[in-house]
Each structure stands twice: as structure tokens, then as C-alpha cells.
Scaffold this motif. Structure first.
Motif, PDB file in Angstrom:
ATOM      1  N   LEU A   5     -16.698   3.031  -4.231  1.00 59.86           N
ATOM      2  CA  LEU A   5     -15.529   2.323  -2.928  1.00 59.86           C
ATOM      3  C   LEU A   5     -15.269   1.097  -4.236  1.00 59.86           C
ATOM      4  N   PHE A   6     -16.230  -0.225  -3.898  1.00 61.53           N
ATOM      5  CA  PHE A   6     -15.236  -1.293  -4.903  1.00 61.53           C
ATOM      6  C   PHE A   6     -14.562  -0.765  -6.446  1.00 61.53           C
ATOM      7  N   LEU A   7     -15.471   0.162  -7.142  1.00 62.01           N
ATOM      8  CA  LEU A   7     -14.843   0.828  -8.701  1.00 62.01           C
ATOM      9  C   LEU A   7     -13.811   0.750  -8.566  1.00 62.01           C
ATOM     10  N   ILE A   8     -13.235   2.218  -7.626  1.00 54.15           N
ATOM     11  CA  ILE A   8     -12.223   3.421  -7.312  1.00 54.15           C
ATOM     12  C   ILE A   8     -11.031   2.235  -7.219  1.00 54.15           C
ATOM     13  N   LEU A   9     -11.386   0.961  -6.529  1.00 55.37           N
ATOM     14  CA  LEU A   9     -10.656  -0.231  -5.629  1.00 55.37           C
ATOM     15  C   LEU A   9      -9.789  -0.510  -6.863  1.00 55.37           C
ATOM     16  N   LEU A  50      -4.924   9.284 -13.963  1.00 59.23           N
ATOM     17  CA  LEU A  50      -5.720   8.585 -13.379  1.00 59.23           C
ATOM     18  C   LEU A  50      -5.536   8.295 -11.978  1.00 59.23           C
ATOM     19  N   HIS A  51      -5.167   7.366 -11.732  1.00 58.66           N
ATOM     20  CA  HIS A  51      -3.676   6.836 -10.450  1.00 58.66           C
ATOM     21  C   HIS A  51      -4.044   8.001  -8.910  1.00 58.66           C
ATOM     22  N   MET A  52      -3.675   9.068  -9.377  1.00 61.32           N
ATOM     23  CA  MET A  52      -3.556  10.899  -8.839  1.00 61.32           C
ATOM     24  C   MET A  52      -5.183  10.807  -8.727  1.00 61.32           C
ATOM     25  N   GLY A  53      -5.911  11.504  -9.385  1.00 58.32           N
ATOM     26  CA  GLY A  53      -7.553  11.643  -9.481  1.00 58.32           C
ATOM     27  C   GLY A  53      -7.964  10.518  -8.368  1.00 58.32           C
ATOM     28  N   GLY A  54      -8.088   9.155  -8.855  1.00 52.76           N
ATOM     29  CA  GLY A  54      -8.576   7.610  -8.175  1.00 52.76           C
ATOM     30  C   GLY A  54      -8.063   8.217  -6.873  1.00 52.76           C
ATOM     31  N   ALA A  55      -6.758   8.329  -6.382  1.00 50.08           N
ATOM     32  CA  ALA A  55      -6.737   8.534  -5.025  1.00 50.08           C
ATOM     33  C   ALA A  55      -7.553   9.348  -3.999  1.00 50.08           C
ATOM     34  N   SER A  56      -7.649  10.631  -4.877  1.00 48.81           N
ATOM     35  CA  SER A  56      -8.806  11.440  -3.801  1.00 48.81           C
ATOM     36  C   SER A  56     -10.136  11.501  -4.145  1.00 48.81           C
ATOM     37  N   MET A  57     -10.048  11.233  -5.472  1.00 46.19           N
ATOM     38  CA  MET A  57     -11.609  10.607  -5.191  1.00 46.19           C
ATOM     39  C   MET A  57     -12.040   9.602  -4.497  1.00 46.19           C
ATOM     40  N   PHE A  58     -11.004   8.228  -4.273  1.00 54.02           N
ATOM     41  CA  PHE A  58     -11.063   7.439  -2.947  1.00 54.02           C
ATOM     42  C   PHE A  58     -11.279   7.749  -2.260  1.00 54.02           C
ATOM     43  N   PHE A  59     -10.819   8.401  -1.093  1.00 51.72           N
ATOM     44  CA  PHE A  59     -10.594   9.065   0.080  1.00 51.72           C
ATOM     45  C   PHE A  59     -11.985   9.934   0.012  1.00 51.72           C
ATOM     46  N   ALA A  60     -12.916  11.040  -1.097  1.00 49.84           N
ATOM     47  CA  ALA A  60     -13.440  11.680  -0.713  1.00 49.84           C
ATOM     48  C   ALA A  60     -15.355  10.756  -0.516  1.00 49.84           C
ATOM     49  N   LYS A 144      12.323   1.132  -1.418  1.00 51.88           N
ATOM     50  CA  LYS A 144      11.892   0.063  -1.488  1.00 51.88           C
ATOM     51  C   LYS A 144      11.304  -0.735  -0.458  1.00 51.88           C
ATOM     52  N   ARG A 145      11.079  -0.193   0.653  1.00 54.40           N
ATOM     53  CA  ARG A 145      10.362  -0.872   1.454  1.00 54.40           C
ATOM     54  C   ARG A 145       8.369  -0.508   1.464  1.00 54.40           C
ATOM     55  N   VAL A 146       8.843   1.025   1.441  1.00 50.71           N
ATOM     56  CA  VAL A 146       7.669   1.614   0.817  1.00 50.71           C
ATOM     57  C   VAL A 146       6.656   1.373  -0.881  1.00 50.71           C
ATOM     58  N   PHE A 147       7.615   0.642  -1.844  1.00 50.88           N
ATOM     59  CA  PHE A 147       6.665   0.420  -2.601  1.00 50.88           C
ATOM     60  C   PHE A 147       6.344  -0.515  -2.204  1.00 50.88           C
ATOM     61  N   VAL A 148       6.974  -1.352  -1.688  1.00 56.88           N
ATOM     62  CA  VAL A 148       7.211  -3.103  -1.593  1.00 56.88           C
ATOM     63  C   VAL A 148       5.227  -3.607  -1.128  1.00 56.88           C
ATOM     64  N   LEU A 149       5.028  -2.306   0.453  1.00 58.65           N
ATOM     65  CA  LEU A 149       4.258  -2.171   0.804  1.00 58.65           C
ATOM     66  C   LEU A 149       2.892  -1.022   0.054  1.00 58.65           C
ATOM     67  N   HIS A 150       2.562  -0.681  -0.299  1.00 57.03           N
ATOM     68  CA  HIS A 150       2.680   0.217  -1.436  1.00 57.03           C
ATOM     69  C   HIS A 150       1.751  -0.377  -2.267  1.00 57.03           C
ATOM     70  N   PHE A 151       2.527  -1.584  -2.686  1.00 56.02           N
ATOM     71  CA  PHE A 151       2.345  -2.148  -3.878  1.00 56.02           C
ATOM     72  C   PHE A 151       1.267  -3.364  -2.607  1.00 56.02           C
ATOM     73  N   LEU A 152       1.917  -4.799  -2.236  1.00 58.79           N
ATOM     74  CA  LEU A 152       0.742  -5.663  -1.525  1.00 58.79           C
ATOM     75  C   LEU A 152      -0.302  -4.994  -0.534  1.00 58.79           C
ATOM     76  N   LEU A 153      -0.458  -3.912  -0.182  1.00 58.09           N
ATOM     77  CA  LEU A 153      -1.714  -3.494   0.999  1.00 58.09           C
ATOM     78  C   LEU A 153      -2.637  -4.052   0.044  1.00 58.09           C
ATOM     79  N   PRO A 154      -3.043  -3.184  -0.771  1.00 60.03           N
ATOM     80  CA  PRO A 154      -4.455  -2.886  -1.754  1.00 60.03           C
ATOM     81  C   PRO A 154      -4.239  -3.899  -2.072  1.00 60.03           C
ATOM     82  N   PHE A 155      -3.891  -5.741  -2.163  1.00 61.09           N
ATOM     83  CA  PHE A 155      -4.372  -6.895  -2.417  1.00 61.09           C
ATOM     84  C   PHE A 155      -4.759  -7.262  -1.078  1.00 61.09           C
ATOM     85  N   VAL A 156      -4.777  -6.794   0.023  1.00 58.93           N
ATOM     86  CA  VAL A 156      -4.991  -7.356   1.643  1.00 58.93           C
ATOM     87  C   VAL A 156      -6.506  -6.139   1.540  1.00 58.93           C
TER      88      VAL A 156
END
Length: 372
Positions: A5-9, A50-60, A144-156
């Protein structure tokens, strides 16, 4: 699972940063920018796939990680690790949903409409909805707000993941037998490092294979169509990793009841440490009834995933209600069955021991009593 999970993140953050260089958070330009990434940007199609497939693999991996923790009783080892992991799961669901909105296809728009309107079931929710949307309707400001949150939350999520690992090292991780392994610990290197590297190789092979062979395996065809705000699709559905929760939401006819039940089903694993006792055997390997209930719970999860992709009519609604009841019941029954089974085992062992002592006393004192 945790190391993968760390690698995929890390891969998701890296590919996400690359995608932001060409993405435009605007109602009129979002689809155009995504088309530019897929068609004109250098290797843009690889990065997005890679980003789309990584999201599916991350949740799996998340679901396998949670299932493994439930099976081996990880919630009994350190409750702080369990609750930090649950927080990571909830944050990951939020980031995954926000990322689903950004391509701004038909499912993006109507999925955002459905999810944001759930805010109206709480007091003051209508005002909070207007604040989040930046107005009375979903618009460029919302995107725009969705985009900002999607960009920042992964670092959280990355920071909380580090805290999750630090908490894990306080008491150590669980094990398949669920016993105290303090005196049988082995060095992390080379034993676990080699194992993790083998897992990384398999994971990267699967991710690359999905990217180059089945890039759009989980994508809904409606996601490629332009938005028509005047026409609601016959079936609104999220990505596959949210389908079980969506099936639960649709199975309750009352809006507030459906929202409450859905969040209860998602965060229901929080009750495991609360209703569990200090069991000597944390793992289900010593509890066949709990193993059976666990298998039913996992099978029902897959069943709800299938239901969530169907049109909410006829027997599918009834099946969703049945699956919802079974899912919530299993969350309570699994730890209770484990506790009752262990109590039965130890009580039986104690009675057998007492009976053995009595028989030994009788054999020792019997001849003496007869001779006297």
C-alpha cells in the motif's frame, strides 16, 4: 499488504502530480484537458492509466489488508493502530471519490450530485452544501475545490500512514496464530525486506499489466460522454470499490436512514475492539465458527458489490436489503462468536482439568480408605 500500500500510495502521488501539470479544473476545459493528456501529452496516456489502475489496486489491497486484520485479530493487538487504519480508509475513500469527479464525465457529475446531497440530512447541511459548491448548483467553483482537495489529501494520508506504522511498532503486528511472539521475533532484514521486495515485484507486474492491457477495465463507458445536466442516467454508480456502500445506501428507502446505514456499514469495523474481550487467541485459526462467519461476510461484500452495479428495481432492492442486514450483523457477530468460542474452550479445559484432579485423588485415596 501494508508495504505494498505504501508503494502504491507513492506511485499515486507521483503520477497525480504529473497529471496536474496538464489538467484544468474548469467545467468547459476539464474534458478537453483530459483528452489532451490521453492523446497529445508525451506518455500522458501511460501516466493516466497508471493512476487509474493504481486507484483500483490501492483499494483492492486495502480491502485485503482489512480482511487480513479481521481474520488475525489485529484489532486486539493495538487499538490505536486499528483506529488509525480506519481513519486512513475513510480518507482514502474521500480521495478516491474526488478523483472520480475530476474527468468530469456523466458519472462524475451525477455521482458528485448524489454524494454532496447527502449533506442535507444533517442539521445545517443545506447551508454547508451551498458553501462547498460555491453556490446553489455544481459549477466550476465546485470542480476547483474538488481538485484542490484531491491534490492535498494524499499528503495527509501519507503523513497519517507514517503515524500508523509508528503505532504498529509499539506492540508489533499480529500473527496467524494470534499468540504472543515477543520471544520468537526475527530481524526485519533480511527476512521481511526480501518478502516485501517479492511482493513489490508482483504488484508492479500486475499494475503494469493492467496499464498496458486493461487500462479501462473498471471505467464506466458513460464516463467518456459529455455532461448533460438536463438528463439523469438510468443507473448512477461509482467505481467498483464503492459499490458495496452504494448498494447499502440504495437499499434503505428513507434518505437519512440510508446515509446513516451506509456510514455505519463503512465504519462498522470500529466496533471490533469495543465488543471484544482480552482473548488469548487473537486469530480465527482457533475458532471454526468465526471462520465460517468471516467467509459469509466476505462473500456478502462481493454480493453487495454486484448489486451496487445494477438498476435499483425489483429484486435487486430486496437483495440489497438482505445483504445490508447480513453485513451489519456480521460486524457484530464475528467478535462475539470468537469470545464465546474461547470461553467455551477454556471452560471445557478447566472442567476437564478439575475432573482429572478428582480422579487422581480418588485413585490415590481409594486403597487407603479401603484398608482403613
Amino acid at each position: 499488504m501494508g508495504s505494498m500500500l505504501f508503494l502504491i500510495l507513492g506511485a499515486q502521488i507521483l503520477t497525480g502530480v504529473m497529471l496536474t501539470m496538464n489538467y484544468t479544473a474548469d467545467e468547459q476545459l476539464a474534458v478537453v484537458s483530459v483528452d489532451y493528456i490521453m492523446r497529445d501529452a508525451n506518455y500522458g496516456w501511460i501516466i493516466r492509466s497508471l493512476h487509474m489502475g493504481g486507484a483500483s489496486m490501492f483499494f483492492a489491497l486495502i480491502y485485503m489488508h482489512i480482511a487480513r486484520g479481521v481474520y488475525f485479530g489485529a484489532y486486539l493487538k493495538n487499538t490505536h493502530v486499528w483506529y488509525s487504519g480506519l481513519t486512513l480508509y475513510l480518507l482514502s475513500m474521500g480521495v478516491g471519490f474526488l478523483g472520480y469527479v475530476l474527468p468530469w464525465g456523466v458519472m462524475s457529475y451525477w455521482g458528485l450530485t448524489v454524494i454532496t446531497n447527502m449533506m442535507t440530512v444533517i442539521p445545517g447541511g443545506a447551508r454547508a452544501l451551498d458553501w462547498f459548491q460555491g453556490g446553489f448548483v455544481i459549477s466550476t467553483v465546485t470542480l476547483k475545490r474538488v481538485f484542490v482537495l484531491h491534490f492535498l489529501l494524499p499528503f495527509v494520508i501519507l503523513g497519517l500512514s507514517l503515524a500508523h506504522v509508528l503505532l504498529l511498532h509499539v506492540n508489533g503486528s499480529s500473527n496467524p496464530l494470534g499468540l504472543d511472539e515477543t520471544n520468537f521475533s526475527v530481524p526485519f532484514h533480511p527476512y521481511y525486506s526480501i518478502k516485501d521486495l517479492a511482493g513489490f515485484a508482483l504488484l508492479l507486474a500486475g499494475l503494469v499489466g493492467m496499464t498496458f492491457t486493461f487500462a479501462s477495465l473498471t471505467a464506466d463507458p458513460l464516463q467518456w460522454q459529455p455532461i448533460n445536466k438536463m438528463k439523469t442516467p438510468a443507473v448512477i454508480k461509482p467505481e467498483w470499490y464503492f459499490l458495496y456502500a452504494y448498494a447499502i445506501l440504495r437499499s434503505i428507502p428513507h434518505k437519512a436512514g440510508g446515509v446513516f446505514t451506509m456510514f455505519a456499514a463503512i465504519a462498522g469495523i470500529a466496533v471490533f475492539p469495543m465488543i471484544s474481550s482480552n482473548e488469548n487467541f487473537q486469530s480465527m485459526k482457533a475458532c471454526p465458527p468465526a471462520r465460517l462467519m468471516f467467509v459469509i461476510w466476505v462473500a456478502n461484500f462481493m454480493f453487495l458489490t454486484v448489486i451496487g452495479a445494477q438498476e435499483p428495481t425489483g429484486g435487486w432492492v430486496l437483495a440489497g436489503q438482505f445483504g445490508t442486514i447480513l453485513h451489519l450483523s456480521a460486524l457484530v457477530m464475528i467478535p462475539m462468536i470468537k469470545a464465546d468460542w474461547e470461553f467455551y474452550l477454556f471452560m471445557t479445559a478447566q472442567l476437564d482439568e478439575e475432573e482429572s484432579v478428582v480422579n487422581d485423588v480418588k485413585r490415590f485415596l481409594g486403597p487407603r480408605l479401603l484398608s482403613n
